[in-house]
Design a protein around this motif. Structure first.
Motif, short mmCIF file in Angstrom:
data_model
loop_
_atom_site.label_atom_id
_atom_site.label_comp_id
_atom_site.label_asym_id
_atom_site.label_seq_id
_atom_site.Cartn_x
_atom_site.Cartn_y
_atom_site.Cartn_z
N GLY A 295 79.40 28.02 24.42
CA GLY A 295 78.20 27.29 24.07
C GLY A 295 76.98 28.17 24.06
N SER A 296 75.87 27.60 23.64
CA SER A 296 74.61 28.34 23.58
C SER A 296 74.11 28.61 24.99
N LYS A 297 73.60 29.84 25.22
CA LYS A 297 73.05 30.18 26.52
C LYS A 297 71.68 29.57 26.73
N THR A 298 71.01 29.17 25.66
CA THR A 298 69.68 28.57 25.77
C THR A 298 69.82 27.07 25.97
N PRO A 299 69.29 26.50 27.05
CA PRO A 299 69.42 25.05 27.26
C PRO A 299 68.63 24.29 26.20
N SER A 300 69.16 23.15 25.80
CA SER A 300 68.51 22.31 24.81
C SER A 300 67.80 21.15 25.51
N PRO B 230 54.25 30.16 20.21
CA PRO B 230 54.91 29.80 18.95
C PRO B 230 54.72 28.33 18.62
N ILE B 231 54.68 28.03 17.34
CA ILE B 231 54.57 26.64 16.90
C ILE B 231 55.92 25.95 16.88
N SER B 232 57.01 26.73 16.80
CA SER B 232 58.37 26.17 16.79
C SER B 232 59.31 27.18 17.41
N VAL B 233 60.29 26.66 18.15
CA VAL B 233 61.34 27.49 18.74
C VAL B 233 62.68 26.85 18.40
N PHE B 234 63.62 27.65 17.93
CA PHE B 234 64.92 27.15 17.51
C PHE B 234 66.00 27.79 18.37
N SER B 235 66.92 26.96 18.82
CA SER B 235 68.00 27.43 19.67
C SER B 235 69.08 28.11 18.85
N ALA B 236 69.98 28.79 19.55
CA ALA B 236 71.08 29.48 18.88
C ALA B 236 72.08 28.46 18.35
N ALA C 103 59.80 28.70 27.38
CA ALA C 103 59.97 28.75 25.93
C ALA C 103 61.27 28.09 25.50
N SER C 104 62.33 28.21 26.32
CA SER C 104 63.61 27.61 25.95
C SER C 104 63.56 26.10 25.95
N LEU C 105 62.65 25.51 26.74
CA LEU C 105 62.52 24.05 26.74
C LEU C 105 62.01 23.53 25.41
N LEU C 106 61.33 24.39 24.64
CA LEU C 106 60.83 23.98 23.33
C LEU C 106 61.90 24.07 22.25
N ALA C 107 63.03 24.70 22.56
CA ALA C 107 64.02 25.00 21.52
C ALA C 107 64.62 23.72 20.96
N GLN C 108 64.79 23.72 19.66
CA GLN C 108 65.45 22.63 18.96
C GLN C 108 66.46 23.21 17.99
N GLU C 109 67.43 22.41 17.60
CA GLU C 109 68.48 22.89 16.71
C GLU C 109 67.94 23.03 15.29
N VAL C 110 68.45 24.02 14.61
CA VAL C 110 68.07 24.24 13.21
C VAL C 110 68.81 23.22 12.35
N GLU C 111 68.07 22.42 11.63
CA GLU C 111 68.67 21.41 10.76
C GLU C 111 68.97 22.04 9.41
N ILE C 112 70.24 22.09 9.07
CA ILE C 112 70.67 22.66 7.80
C ILE C 112 70.81 21.53 6.80
N PRO C 113 69.99 21.48 5.75
CA PRO C 113 70.08 20.37 4.79
C PRO C 113 71.39 20.42 4.03
N GLU C 114 71.89 19.26 3.73
CA GLU C 114 73.12 19.17 2.95
C GLU C 114 72.78 19.35 1.46
N ILE C 115 73.55 20.18 0.80
CA ILE C 115 73.34 20.42 -0.63
C ILE C 115 73.91 19.25 -1.40
N PRO C 116 73.09 18.56 -2.20
CA PRO C 116 73.63 17.41 -2.95
C PRO C 116 74.64 17.87 -3.99
N GLN C 117 75.71 17.15 -4.08
CA GLN C 117 76.75 17.45 -5.05
C GLN C 117 76.39 16.81 -6.38
#
Length: 505
Positions: free
Chosen positions: A74-79, A287-293, A450-464
């Motif tokens: 799992g990710s070492k950075t707490p979410s 930082p204005i945004s922090v993203f987790s691994a 800083a790790s408390l600010l981390a959020q997951e990177v949302e990968i948009p789904e490519i429309p078919q």
């Protein structure tokens, strides 16, 4: 009915774990890690390239007996976890929460259950006269007090789905150890009377949660140094452990005041951490945004399956390629000195028009942070901002824009926009210096705040998009030429009359 699952570790070892419908997936991870000799707090489960929610039971997970599960790191950075705490009716009235029966808060997944209760008690319910972790009540039988006024400890009981947590051993577990590594969780609070005296319970708390008590004492000493006059006149500022050394409180009010005073000691420390997490940073270095691994070791692009037909070039690609080759082969006039000067002035005007650029810095452990860069910001500013979120700010590193032939950013007064031509959103890679030790390289890059600010990177789904069917092929020129003229439009079939010979009689 007994069932089992097969768990495959990262080194391809397998273990068979017996489960029942009420077994939590986190318990499967714990048993598998025990067999493999690993630490269970840093591993997750995957089934058919899909990460499983460890807070679910085997019945609710959709798995079948004999399922093959992958044990991944799992990710070492707490979410951040959204926590909803349901209060009993009495505490809800004391807190003045007539409209709602629950409180909401966001905490990291590596926070223990005890710290969650203390945070709600000292920060969220600050000044509400609600005591959660230090409740003492006299034993009453038939309306009369028993035990000569001796106070007995009331332990908090947390109901999380089908789990019931009421012992100090349970309260030492973190949210991640219970399977809550992302999303939200609901907790229902109640209280249960015990046969332990209040003094014995406070001694057990000091023994089980020695680290937290030490941190609270240090925070109290700092507060006393800053405000000696106010601290010396207030009994509530003294830690609860010091009260227990003098003797057992003689009333419930004194016991609650001890606990509330202990909660006020941690308010400044925990409140400061929460302020850094929830509020928008006014400091430009923040930082204005922090993203987790990412939670998976396999890149998202490698998990995407596409048919091979989409990579076959079509007629349009061939025509475009031919057109580019034709344009590249044509002779072109070289620009004059005046035209070159006009282009240079246009580029400078575009740089001067840039007011803000978002720079995303990608760290070695695949965590990321985003800063707003303005025209007056320099390379020294960016290096200082990155060191502000590092767990090891003294380590040497280098920043360079992503790409093959890029110039590294120097830690000096060169302007980022005007000097390095950062006109659009830019990705910058952080590389360690050769002198950095392996301990720092393998440790989490971000510090706790800083790790408390981390959020997951949302990968948009490519429309078919469905491809349009090619038009039906029309008649070719060769077919049209072979077609008899007499069968054309407006002509009748057969030979015209004026060509016909007279009939023989």
């Amino acid at each position: 009915m007994a069932a089992h699952v097969k768990v495959v570790s990262t080194d391809l070892r397998q273990a068979t774990i017996k489960v029942n419908p009420g077994t939590y997936l986190q318990d499967i991870v714990n048993q598998a890690c025990d067999k493999f000799g690993k630490t269970s707090g840093t591993y997750l489960l995957k089934h058919k390239e899909k990460q499983l929610d460890l807070s679910n039971t085997f019945r609710n997970s959709g798995l079948v007996s004999g399922a093959k599960l992958e044990l991944i790191v799992g990710s070492k950075t707490p979410s951040a976890i959204s926590i909803a705490l349901y209060l009993p009716e009495r505490e809800r009235k004391l807190a003045g929460l007539a409209d709602t029966e629950r409180l909401f808060e966001k905490l990291a997944s590596d926070v223990t259950i005890w710290k969650v209760l203390r945070h709600f008690e000292s920060h969220v319910l600050k000044g509400k006269a609600v005591n959660i972790t230090g409740r003492g009540e006299p034993k009453i039988t038939n309306g009369r007090s028993q035990g000569g006024g001796q106070l007995y400890y009331e332990t908090p009981v947390l109901q999380i789905e089908q789990r019931s947590l009421s012992t100090f051993v349970d309260f030492q577990k973190t949210l991640g150890q219970l399977g809550y590594n992302s999303g939200s969780v609901a907790m229902r609070l109640s209280f249960q009377k015990t046969d332990r005296t209040f003094a014995d319970a406070m001694a057990d708390i000091s023994r089980y949660f020695e680290e937290e008590e030490q941190a609270m004492k240090e925070a109290t000493k700092d507060e006393v140094k800053e405000k000696p006059a106010e601290a010396s006149g207030s009994v509530a500022d003294i830690p609860a452990a010091d009260h227990q050394q003098d003797g057992t409180p003689t009333s419930v009010a004194e016991a609650q005041s001890d606990s509330q005073g202990d909660g006020r000691d941690t308010t400044n420390r925990e409140g400061a951490d929460k302020m850094d997490v929830d509020t928008t940073p006014s400091d430009p270095l923040q930082p204005i945004s922090v993203f987790s691994a990412p939670s998976s070791d396999t890149p998202h692009a490698a998990r995407t399956t596409e048919p091979d037909d989409i990579y076959i070039p079509g007629i349009q690609h061939a025509q475009l390629h031919q057109q580019r080759l034709k344009n590249a082969g044509q002779n072109k006039r070289l620009l004059s000195d005046q035209e070159l000067a006009e282009e240079a002035a246009e580029r400078q005007a575009k740089l001067a028009a840039v007011k803000e650029v978002k720079v995303r810095v990608r760290f070695p452990d695949t965590t990321q942070a985003v800063w707003n860069i303005h025209p007056d910001n320099t390379g020294e500013f960016l290096y200082k901002a990155v060191r502000g979120v590092m767990a090891s700010p003294s380590a040497k590193f280098e920043l360079a824009p992503a790409g093959v032939h890029t110039v590294p950013i120097r830690d000096d007064g060169t302007k980022l926009i005007a000097g390095y031509k950062l006109v659009g959103n830019t990705v910058i890679i952080l590389r360690w210096h050769d002198s950095v030790s392996n301990t720092i390289r393998t440790a989490p890059f971000l510090k706790e705040k800083a790790s408390l600010l981390a959020q997951e990177v949302e990968i948009p789904e490519i429309p078919q998009v469905e491809e349009e069917a090619p038009p039906a092929p029309g008649p070719s020129k060769s077919n049209a030429a072979e077609k008899p003229k007499g069968e054309g439009v407006g002509l009748k079939k057969g030979m015209p009359k004026w060509l016909k010979l007279g009939n023989k009689k």
